[in-house]
Write a protein that holds these residues in place. Structure first.
Motif, PDB file in Angstrom:
ATOM      1  N   HIS A  72     -64.724  33.251 -64.209  1.00 52.20           N
ATOM      2  CA  HIS A  72     -63.355  32.748 -64.233  1.00 52.20           C
ATOM      3  C   HIS A  72     -62.512  33.564 -65.208  1.00 52.20           C
ATOM      4  CE1 HIS A  72     -60.365  29.888 -63.249  1.00 52.20           C
ATOM      5  NE2 HIS A  72     -61.222  28.995 -62.817  1.00 52.20           N
ATOM      6  N   THR A  73     -62.290  34.845 -64.892  1.00 57.37           N
ATOM      7  CA  THR A  73     -61.659  35.764 -65.836  1.00 57.37           C
ATOM      8  C   THR A  73     -60.230  35.366 -66.206  1.00 57.37           C
ATOM      9  OG1 THR A  73     -61.065  37.205 -63.990  1.00 57.37           O
ATOM     10  CG2 THR A  73     -63.072  37.748 -65.198  1.00 57.37           C
ATOM     11  N   GLU A  74     -59.459  34.855 -65.282  1.00 57.67           N
ATOM     12  CA  GLU A  74     -58.083  34.464 -65.602  1.00 57.67           C
ATOM     13  C   GLU A  74     -58.061  33.330 -66.618  1.00 57.67           C
ATOM     14  OE1 GLU A  74     -55.069  35.919 -64.896  1.00 57.67           O
ATOM     15  OE2 GLU A  74     -56.457  37.467 -64.202  1.00 57.67           O
ATOM     16  N   LEU A  75     -58.928  32.363 -66.453  1.00 59.29           N
ATOM     17  CA  LEU A  75     -58.986  31.235 -67.377  1.00 59.29           C
ATOM     18  C   LEU A  75     -59.351  31.708 -68.781  1.00 59.29           C
ATOM     19  CD1 LEU A  75     -58.896  28.166 -67.825  1.00 59.29           C
ATOM     20  CD2 LEU A  75     -61.291  28.089 -67.150  1.00 59.29           C
ATOM     21  N   PHE A  76     -60.275  32.655 -68.892  1.00 58.73           N
ATOM     22  CA  PHE A  76     -60.752  33.087 -70.195  1.00 58.73           C
ATOM     23  C   PHE A  76     -59.735  33.927 -70.962  1.00 58.73           C
ATOM     24  CE2 PHE A  76     -64.792  32.108 -67.979  1.00 58.73           C
ATOM     25  CZ  PHE A  76     -65.065  30.985 -68.736  1.00 58.73           C
ATOM     26  N   LYS A  77     -58.655  34.349 -70.302  1.00 63.02           N
ATOM     27  CA  LYS A  77     -57.568  35.033 -71.010  1.00 63.02           C
ATOM     28  C   LYS A  77     -56.837  34.061 -71.932  1.00 63.02           C
ATOM     29  CE  LYS A  77     -56.760  38.546 -67.515  1.00 63.02           C
ATOM     30  NZ  LYS A  77     -55.837  39.072 -66.511  1.00 63.02           N
ATOM     31  N   LYS A  78     -56.973  32.770 -71.674  1.00 59.33           N
ATOM     32  CA  LYS A  78     -56.276  31.735 -72.445  1.00 59.33           C
ATOM     33  C   LYS A  78     -57.153  31.145 -73.543  1.00 59.33           C
ATOM     34  CE  LYS A  78     -53.716  30.561 -68.309  1.00 59.33           C
ATOM     35  NZ  LYS A  78     -53.446  29.558 -67.304  1.00 59.33           N
ATOM     36  N   ILE A  79     -58.391  31.634 -73.653  1.00 61.14           N
ATOM     37  CA  ILE A  79     -59.360  31.051 -74.568  1.00 61.14           C
ATOM     38  C   ILE A  79     -59.813  32.087 -75.592  1.00 61.14           C
ATOM     39  CG2 ILE A  79     -61.648  29.978 -74.739  1.00 61.14           C
ATOM     40  CD1 ILE A  79     -61.296  29.113 -71.804  1.00 61.14           C
ATOM     41  N   GLY A  80     -59.873  31.651 -76.850  1.00 59.94           N
ATOM     42  CA  GLY A  80     -60.503  32.436 -77.898  1.00 59.94           C
ATOM     43  C   GLY A  80     -61.762  31.691 -78.296  1.00 59.94           C
ATOM     44  N   TYR A  81     -62.830  32.400 -78.551  1.00 61.78           N
ATOM     45  CA  TYR A  81     -64.073  31.700 -78.861  1.00 61.78           C
ATOM     46  C   TYR A  81     -64.915  32.460 -79.880  1.00 61.78           C
ATOM     47  CZ  TYR A  81     -66.018  35.033 -75.554  1.00 61.78           C
ATOM     48  OH  TYR A  81     -66.366  36.193 -74.920  1.00 61.78           O
ATOM     49  N   LEU A  82     -65.731  31.680 -80.554  1.00 60.87           N
ATOM     50  CA  LEU A  82     -66.717  32.203 -81.484  1.00 60.87           C
ATOM     51  C   LEU A  82     -67.955  31.358 -81.276  1.00 60.87           C
ATOM     52  CD1 LEU A  82     -67.538  33.924 -83.991  1.00 60.87           C
ATOM     53  CD2 LEU A  82     -66.581  32.100 -85.393  1.00 60.87           C
ATOM     54  N   VAL A  83     -69.040  31.992 -80.830  1.00 68.11           N
ATOM     55  CA  VAL A  83     -70.284  31.267 -80.567  1.00 68.11           C
ATOM     56  C   VAL A  83     -71.377  31.845 -81.449  1.00 68.11           C
ATOM     57  CG1 VAL A  83     -71.965  30.567 -78.826  1.00 68.11           C
ATOM     58  CG2 VAL A  83     -69.581  30.902 -78.169  1.00 68.11           C
ATOM     59  N   GLU A  84     -71.939  31.000 -82.301  1.00 67.03           N
ATOM     60  CA  GLU A  84     -73.025  31.386 -83.211  1.00 67.03           C
ATOM     61  C   GLU A  84     -72.659  32.605 -84.038  1.00 67.03           C
ATOM     62  OE1 GLU A  84     -77.102  29.760 -81.442  1.00 67.03           O
ATOM     63  OE2 GLU A  84     -76.276  31.400 -80.269  1.00 67.03           O
ATOM     64  N   ILE A  85     -73.471  33.643 -83.952  1.00 67.10           N
ATOM     65  CA  ILE A  85     -73.307  34.835 -84.787  1.00 67.10           C
ATOM     66  C   ILE A  85     -72.241  35.748 -84.172  1.00 67.10           C
ATOM     67  CG2 ILE A  85     -74.475  36.876 -85.695  1.00 67.10           C
ATOM     68  CD1 ILE A  85     -77.121  35.221 -85.268  1.00 67.10           C
ATOM     69  N   PRO A  86     -71.207  36.100 -84.944  1.00 64.72           N
ATOM     70  CA  PRO A  86     -70.210  37.026 -84.396  1.00 64.72           C
ATOM     71  C   PRO A  86     -70.778  38.455 -84.377  1.00 64.72           C
ATOM     72  CG  PRO A  86     -69.616  36.388 -86.622  1.00 64.72           C
ATOM     73  CD  PRO A  86     -70.860  35.626 -86.270  1.00 64.72           C
ATOM     74  N   TYR A  87     -70.900  39.017 -83.199  1.00 61.45           N
ATOM     75  CA  TYR A  87     -71.443  40.370 -83.068  1.00 61.45           C
ATOM     76  C   TYR A  87     -70.333  41.395 -83.180  1.00 61.45           C
ATOM     77  CZ  TYR A  87     -75.724  38.141 -81.625  1.00 61.45           C
ATOM     78  OH  TYR A  87     -76.851  37.366 -81.609  1.00 61.45           O
ATOM     79  N   SER A  88     -70.668  42.550 -83.715  1.00 67.70           N
ATOM     80  CA  SER A  88     -69.705  43.638 -83.822  1.00 67.70           C
ATOM     81  C   SER A  88     -70.463  44.954 -83.686  1.00 67.70           C
ATOM     82  CB  SER A  88     -68.983  43.570 -85.171  1.00 67.70           C
ATOM     83  OG  SER A  88     -69.914  43.629 -86.223  1.00 67.70           O
ATOM     84  N   TYR A  89     -69.691  46.021 -83.600  1.00 66.47           N
ATOM     85  CA  TYR A  89     -70.298  47.355 -83.593  1.00 66.47           C
ATOM     86  C   TYR A  89     -70.528  47.713 -85.058  1.00 66.47           C
ATOM     87  CZ  TYR A  89     -68.885  47.471 -78.743  1.00 66.47           C
ATOM     88  OH  TYR A  89     -68.732  47.184 -77.414  1.00 66.47           O
TER      89      TYR A  89
END
Length: 190
Positions: A72-89
């Motif tokens: 549901h890509t259009e819906l997820f444009k309206k959502i910000g999320y953080l789940v458990e460990i924030p991953y980064s480069y």
């Protein structure tokens, strides 16, 4: 007030373990909804189902009256999320990590990176590699990912993990301001 997040008998079972059992909840627009529970109570599993990252065993989750599913890509444009460990480069700087997120979200506003760095008080660390951040600042970077596109819904899994008391206070005040003054709906586990 309209319901922005809603679940109907949302359940998840892994083999013989019932991780989440028939959760029914309603979160209204502009509300800060605290989703509290002990470790292992199913908070993260519920959040993963709300985001379409895992499929419920039974029941449904709805965001903005649309049934949640992984594509549901259009819906997820309206959502910000953080789940458990924030991953980064790890070998990229805070600024470089945020610029990648900005580009992945197809954001044309290059100043969005500067704005979110200031908002989360990451100015001092913007040129530091992500692998060299403290736990608290890595958490701030994860929150910056969630906030960079000014979402109307935030789904945050224990967003103050690793922050000192002053940082916890700042994040709570920022979230309260987003809900009260900007109408952002916030679902937060702790």
């Amino acid at each position: 007030m309209e319901n922005v997040i809603r679940t109907v008998n949302l359940s998840k079972t892994y083999s013989d373990v019932k991780a989440v059992s028939e959760i029914n909840l309603n979160v209204r627009k502009g509300e800060v909804y605290g989703f509290l529970g002990l470790n292992g109570a199913g908070k993260t599993t519920t959040i993963r189902m709300l985001l379409g990252l895992i499929k419920p065993s039974s029941g449904n989750a709805y965001i903005l009256d649309e049934k949640v599913h992984g594509n549901h890509t259009e819906l997820f444009k309206k959502i910000g999320y953080l789940v458990e460990i924030p991953y980064s480069y790890p070998n990229l700087t805070v600024r470089e990590n945020l610029d990648i997120v900005r580009r992945l979200r197809f954001m044309k506003d290059k100043d969005a990176v500067n704005k979110v760095i200031r908002r989360l008080k990451l100015d001092e660390y913007e040129n530091r590699k992500a692998k060299n951040l403290s736990l608290g600042n890595a958490q701030r970077l994860g929150l910056a990912y969630a906030l960079i596109h000014n979402p109307e819904i935030l789904i945050l899994d224990e967003p103050t993990n690793g922050l000192d008391p002053a940082g916890i206070f700042e994040i709570r005040e920022m979230l309260k301001d987003l809900a009260t003054n900007h109408g952002v709906t916030i679902f937060i586990s702790s």
